[in-house]
Design a protein around this motif. Structure first.
Motif, PDB file in Angstrom:
ATOM      1  N   SER A 191       7.427  27.815  26.131  1.00 32.83           N
ATOM      2  CA  SER A 191       8.359  26.601  25.274  1.00 32.83           C
ATOM      3  C   SER A 191       7.792  26.973  24.356  1.00 32.83           C
ATOM      4  O   SER A 191       7.190  27.358  23.086  1.00 32.83           O
ATOM      5  CB  SER A 191       7.426  25.130  25.869  1.00 32.83           C
ATOM      6  N   GLY A 218      12.852  21.177  28.317  1.00 32.36           N
ATOM      7  CA  GLY A 218      13.780  21.562  27.373  1.00 32.36           C
ATOM      8  C   GLY A 218      13.597  22.644  26.826  1.00 32.36           C
ATOM      9  O   GLY A 218      13.179  24.155  28.463  1.00 32.36           O
ATOM     10  N   LYS A 240      21.154  20.136  24.004  1.00 34.36           N
ATOM     11  CA  LYS A 240      19.939  20.319  23.284  1.00 34.36           C
ATOM     12  C   LYS A 240      18.869  18.880  22.308  1.00 34.36           C
ATOM     13  O   LYS A 240      19.886  18.069  22.575  1.00 34.36           O
ATOM     14  CB  LYS A 240      20.211  20.968  21.987  1.00 34.36           C
ATOM     15  N   LYS A 241      18.278  18.713  22.065  1.00 32.20           N
ATOM     16  CA  LYS A 241      17.364  18.166  21.463  1.00 32.20           C
ATOM     17  C   LYS A 241      18.251  17.843  20.720  1.00 32.20           C
ATOM     18  O   LYS A 241      18.379  18.030  19.537  1.00 32.20           O
ATOM     19  CB  LYS A 241      15.767  17.999  21.335  1.00 32.20           C
ATOM     20  N   GLY A 242      18.514  15.771  20.148  1.00 31.56           N
ATOM     21  CA  GLY A 242      19.558  15.801  19.248  1.00 31.56           C
ATOM     22  C   GLY A 242      21.207  15.438  19.647  1.00 31.56           C
ATOM     23  O   GLY A 242      22.035  15.424  18.730  1.00 31.56           O
ATOM     24  N   PRO A 273       9.218  25.405  20.115  1.00 33.10           N
ATOM     25  CA  PRO A 273       8.306  24.856  19.278  1.00 33.10           C
ATOM     26  C   PRO A 273       9.120  23.488  19.462  1.00 33.10           C
ATOM     27  O   PRO A 273      10.705  23.403  19.106  1.00 33.10           O
ATOM     28  CB  PRO A 273       8.138  25.251  17.755  1.00 33.10           C
ATOM     29  N   LYS A 274       9.366  22.191  18.466  1.00 33.64           N
ATOM     30  CA  LYS A 274      10.525  21.430  18.166  1.00 33.64           C
ATOM     31  C   LYS A 274      11.707  21.420  17.689  1.00 33.64           C
ATOM     32  O   LYS A 274      13.018  21.606  18.006  1.00 33.64           O
ATOM     33  CB  LYS A 274       9.981  19.708  18.029  1.00 33.64           C
ATOM     34  N   ASN A 275      11.420  21.979  16.673  1.00 31.78           N
ATOM     35  CA  ASN A 275      12.113  23.088  15.459  1.00 31.78           C
ATOM     36  C   ASN A 275      13.086  24.365  15.675  1.00 31.78           C
ATOM     37  O   ASN A 275      13.426  24.512  15.462  1.00 31.78           O
ATOM     38  CB  ASN A 275      11.930  22.831  14.539  1.00 31.78           C
ATOM     39  N   ASP A 301      15.784  26.667  18.088  1.00 32.08           N
ATOM     40  CA  ASP A 301      16.704  26.500  18.345  1.00 32.08           C
ATOM     41  C   ASP A 301      17.045  27.734  19.396  1.00 32.08           C
ATOM     42  O   ASP A 301      16.794  28.849  18.884  1.00 32.08           O
ATOM     43  CB  ASP A 301      17.458  26.660  17.161  1.00 32.08           C
ATOM     44  N   TYR A 347      13.058  27.582  26.190  1.00 30.68           N
ATOM     45  CA  TYR A 347      11.819  27.968  25.885  1.00 30.68           C
ATOM     46  C   TYR A 347      12.189  29.969  26.301  1.00 30.68           C
ATOM     47  O   TYR A 347      13.966  29.449  26.092  1.00 30.68           O
ATOM     48  CB  TYR A 347      11.442  27.637  27.992  1.00 30.68           C
TER      49      TYR A 347
END
Length: 292
Positions: free
Chosen positions: A144, A133, A94-96, A146-148, A150, A135
């Motif tokens: 997709s 990313g 995941k991002k981060g 949103p950025k925040n 999970d 989805y």
């Protein structure tokens, strides 16, 4: 490195003035690492990226490894081998999350994906992480997150809201010749979509307030351009010759396309000539590898 750039420019000036031979300059520049370049050609890509063994999967007893994959950082359970029935399992980070710091617990959590979130209007909602990313998948559509958000924890109500927003954005804004017209914004700017055609909307139009006249004009202009582009259309054979960029032409049959040289007289081209060129450029069929 400014000094490196300055030295190279100075050598170029010397070559232009005739005080240095270009081949000597290239040899000095490239010779130092040419051997290294040749050696790296033989290196397996999987061996280049950093990897960490995080521990053991409690269910399978196989090692859990974090490493760099073709589409970014990932974790895997098991290692690649010749046994096709026992392939490793993969999950994107995941991002981060990072190869250097992800824990065994965090890695195992990623294998909960794809995750069945619930249902909406009798159809299943699935959350996952893909090449581009996180989805959700619903009714054969990919939305997709949103950025925040999970994908492991996103609740059903948030997924439903995202689906509603997507449905609203994709809703037809007009119907032309019994076919819906949709609008959106893509890589090349605003567009409308009609009959599987994407039509760019230039600044002449108010994209936020397209009128019926605007939409019909855009579609008719596009249809006219498509007609003018076709030189030959042998419908029974599924072959056509079209204008392309830079004064060239293409022969098209399904997904196969042959670019013609400017010297070819396409106006006088026959069906037999087009078929011969397509056959000449057709990709070779790959045979099945024999099992050892």
């Amino acid at each position: 490195d400014y000094s490196f750039t300055a030295n190279v420019e100075e050598e170029f000036d010397q070559i232009a003035q005739g005080s240095q031979h270009w081949d000597v300059m290239i040899q000095n520049f490239y010779g130092k690492f040419h051997q290294t370049v040749e050696e790296t050609e033989q290196i397996d890509r999987r061996e280049v990226g950093a990897s960490r063994e995080l521990g053991t999967d409690p269910e399978s007893g196989k090692p859990v490894i974090a490493r760099l994959g073709k589409f970014g950082p990932l974790v895997q359970i098991g290692e690649a081998n010749e046994d096709e029935e026992d392939k490793p399992k993969y999950a994107s980070l995941k991002k981060g999350q990072f190869i250097e710091s992800i824990t065994l617990e965090e890695a195992l959590e990623l294998f909960q994906l794809p995750r069945e979130v619930g249902e909406y209007k009798g159809k299943e909602i699935v959350a996952a992480i893909g090449r581009f990313g996180p989805y959700i998948r619903y009714d054969e559509k990919f939305i997709s997150l949103p950025k925040n958000a999970d994908p492991i924890a996103i609740p059903l109500d948030e997924c439903i809201e995202l689906i509603r927003q997507k449905e609203e954005a994709d809703a037809p804004i007009y119907v032309y010749q019994d076919k819906p017209v949709q609008k959106g914004k893509g890589r090349f700017g605003p567009f409308i979509k009609w009959d599987n055609m994407f039509i760019n909307v230039n600044k002449k139009y108010d994209w936020d307030n397209l009128s019926a006249q605007d939409i019909e004009e855009l579609i008719e202009d596009k249809l006219q351009k498509e007609k003018e582009k076709v030189i030959h259309n042998w419908e029974s054979e599924g072959i056509r010759v079209e204008k392309a960029r830079w004064g060239r032409h293409n022969i098209i049959k399904g997904k196969n396309k042959v670019e013609l040289a400017k010297t070819v007289n396409v106006e006088k081209m026959t069906l037999e000539e087009a078929q011969a060129l397509l056959a000449e450029k057709a990709p070779a069929k790959k045979g099945r590898a024999k099992k050892k």
